[in-house]
Design an enzyme around this catalytic site. Structure first.
Site, PDB file in Angstrom:
ATOM      1  N   GLU A  46       0.842  -1.207   0.000  1.00  0.00           N
ATOM      2  CA  GLU A  46       0.000   0.000   0.000  1.00  0.00           C
ATOM      3  C   GLU A  46       0.872   1.250   0.000  1.00  0.00           C
ATOM      4  O   GLU A  46       1.862   1.323   0.736  1.00  0.00           O
ATOM      5  CB  GLU A  46      -0.886  -0.023   1.248  1.00  0.00           C
ATOM      6  CG  GLU A  46      -2.278   0.466   0.990  1.00  0.00           C
ATOM      7  CD  GLU A  46      -3.043  -0.436   0.014  1.00  0.00           C
ATOM      8  OE1 GLU A  46      -3.205  -0.003  -1.143  1.00  0.00           O
ATOM      9  OE2 GLU A  46      -3.463  -1.523   0.411  1.00  0.00           O
ATOM     10  N   ASP A 188      -4.511   0.672  -9.504  1.00  0.00           N
ATOM     11  CA  ASP A 188      -5.910   0.305  -9.738  1.00  0.00           C
ATOM     12  C   ASP A 188      -6.158  -0.120 -11.187  1.00  0.00           C
ATOM     13  O   ASP A 188      -6.804  -1.135 -11.457  1.00  0.00           O
ATOM     14  CB  ASP A 188      -6.830   1.490  -9.413  1.00  0.00           C
ATOM     15  CG  ASP A 188      -6.627   2.015  -8.001  1.00  0.00           C
ATOM     16  OD1 ASP A 188      -5.932   1.344  -7.213  1.00  0.00           O
ATOM     17  OD2 ASP A 188      -7.151   3.099  -7.699  1.00  0.00           O
TER      18      ASP A 188
HETATM   19 MG    MG Z   1     -10.600   5.272  -7.508  1.00  0.00          MG
END
Ligand code: MG
Ligand code: ADP
Length: 409
Positions: A46, A188
């Protein structure tokens, strides 16, 4: 006892039917086809993507669907079951600063055109079972569904290979960064476009790597191991999230600059770097409150944990990754300071109720947490978390099951 709320993934046929119907009722005629792309959950790694580090996402079974038909002109007309009205613009008007949810869609067409591809206008209808703003990347699911749809109708052929998909990642990332104005780091979009069913994807964000080196599928067989990945959307919304994200990025850039490095990844001894102890010692004179050193310690240790986690998974030892998940959470909570009360409550409650490991996932300050749980314990853990939230007077969380699922198609 508070009944846990489960958020089921739609079967592909249901998603396809929904957007087909929305398209036909919003525009005249039928769509040329239907495409879809998943949200993602990050197992570990992360705040490493913008530090040229490692992360390890899987694709969710929850997907965003799009029915699309190309137009002769450069007009874009969009409807979404999750938004009011029709979003309209000409492609020639799309530019940094374009607002509204349509920026995530039209921005992809803009970025493909910027990369030299011939992309025209289109009508499209969108529907999704990926929750918004839950740290599960509804934005990347939307962008990736658009990318594979435009790839097909414009005959680009990029979705057919992993190398081509990395070009679609670049376009979707530019759409989000430059047109929608969200400075995210690429995790992402890579996950939504490049993950494979039954696998996690080990992403390496060092610049200059080939597609093959930058994204390595790692078999992640939870089924055989008798394990389940449980996702908890805390529904927590905190203010100043964008500012905090920007501040973390700025601290990392400042630390790298003080160390004379292009990125914090270069601290790694395996890459010929100085190692964490010397990096911390060199930062000390510039870092009276210790903030820079805490941020650097998280980033460097997190990439190390991600590599170890991936190795265990590769060896079929998924049941042994729990301690790395917990260490990641503690590092994000104490060193990177991006957790919050709700995320900590999920992690503490899940561990007490028998989870093998748990951590916040995504950028932090709300969003979702994950727990790795023996299949037989899923209901017990979900019940414990639902009760803990009710006892604390918090909004009821939502629960998702996350078998590693298929990419945009
Ligand atoms: Mg987003
Ligand atoms: P996350 O990606 O974590 O879900 P973001 O804030 O990055 O959260 O993205 C959410 C935004 O993406 C929404 O506010 C909306 O603008 C856009 N979006 C995502 N999915 C859809 C959808 N199905 N319909 C319309 N807009 C969407």
């Amino acid at each position: 006892m508070t009944e846990p709320q489960w958020l089921e993934a739609w079967p592909v046929e249901e998603g396809a039917r929904r957007v087909d119907e929305l398209f036909t009722s919003s525009f005249e005629g039928s769509p040329e086809g239907v495409w879809s792309a998943p949200g993602r959950v990050n197992l570990i790694g992360e705040h490493t993507d913008y530090n040229a580090g490692l992360c390890l996402p899987t694709a969710l079974p929850h997907r965003t669907f799009i029915a699309l038909r190309p137009r002769e002109d450069d007009r874009v007309r969009l409807v979404s079951a999750q938004a009011e009205g029709v979003w309209e613009a000409n492609l020639s008007e799309i530019a940094p600063g374009t607002g509204g949810w349509g920026a995530y869609v039209a921005g992809v067409a803009w970025a493909l055109a910027e990369a030299g591809h011939k992309v025209g206008g289109f009508d499209a209808a969108v529907d999704s079972c990926v929750p918004f703003g839950a740290g599960l990347s509804s934005s990347a699911a939307l962008e990736a569904s658009v990318a594979v749809a435009l790839d097909a109708v414009a005959g680009l052929g990029l979705a057919a290979s992993d190398a081509g998909r990395t070009e679609l990642v670049d376009a979707t990332r530019r759409a989000e960064n430059e047109i929608a104005g969200a400075p995210t780091g690429g995790l992402d979009q890579s996950a939504s476009l490049r993950c494979r069913e039954g696998h996690a994807l080990l992403l390496d964000f060092r610049p200059g790597l080939s597609a093959l080196e930058s994204g390595v599928p790692v078999p992640f067989d939870l089924e055989t191991a008798g394990l389940t990945l449980l996702v908890v959307d805390t529904k927590a919304e905190h203010s100043h999230v964008d500012g905090e994200y920007g501040a973390r990025r700025a601290a990392c850039e400042q630390a790298a600059k003080l160390l004379g490095l292009d990125s914090l990844r270069e601290i790694a001894p395996a890459l010929g770097g100085m190692g964490i102890d010397r990096a911390l010692a060199e930062l000390e004179p510039h870092d009276a409150d210790g903030v820079l050193r805490r941020r650097v310690r998280h980033v460097v240790s997190e990439t190390d944990r991600t590599a170890r986690f991936a190795n265990l998974v590769r060896e079929g030892r998924a049941a042994d990754v729990g301690p790395f998940m917990l260490a990641s959470h503690v590092s994000l909570r104490d060193d990177y300071e991006v957790s919050c009360r709700e995320l900590d409550l999920v992690v503490d409650t899940a561990m007490t109720a028998g989870a093998l490991g748990a951590r916040m996932t995504g950028g932090g300050f709300g969003g979702s947490a994950i727990a790795l749980v023996n299949r037989a314990d899923v209901d017990t853990v979900a019940q414990a978390v639902a009760d803990a939230f009710a006892d604390a007077g918090l909004t009821a969380p939502a629960f998702l099951l996350a078998p590693p699922s298929a990419p945009a198609a």
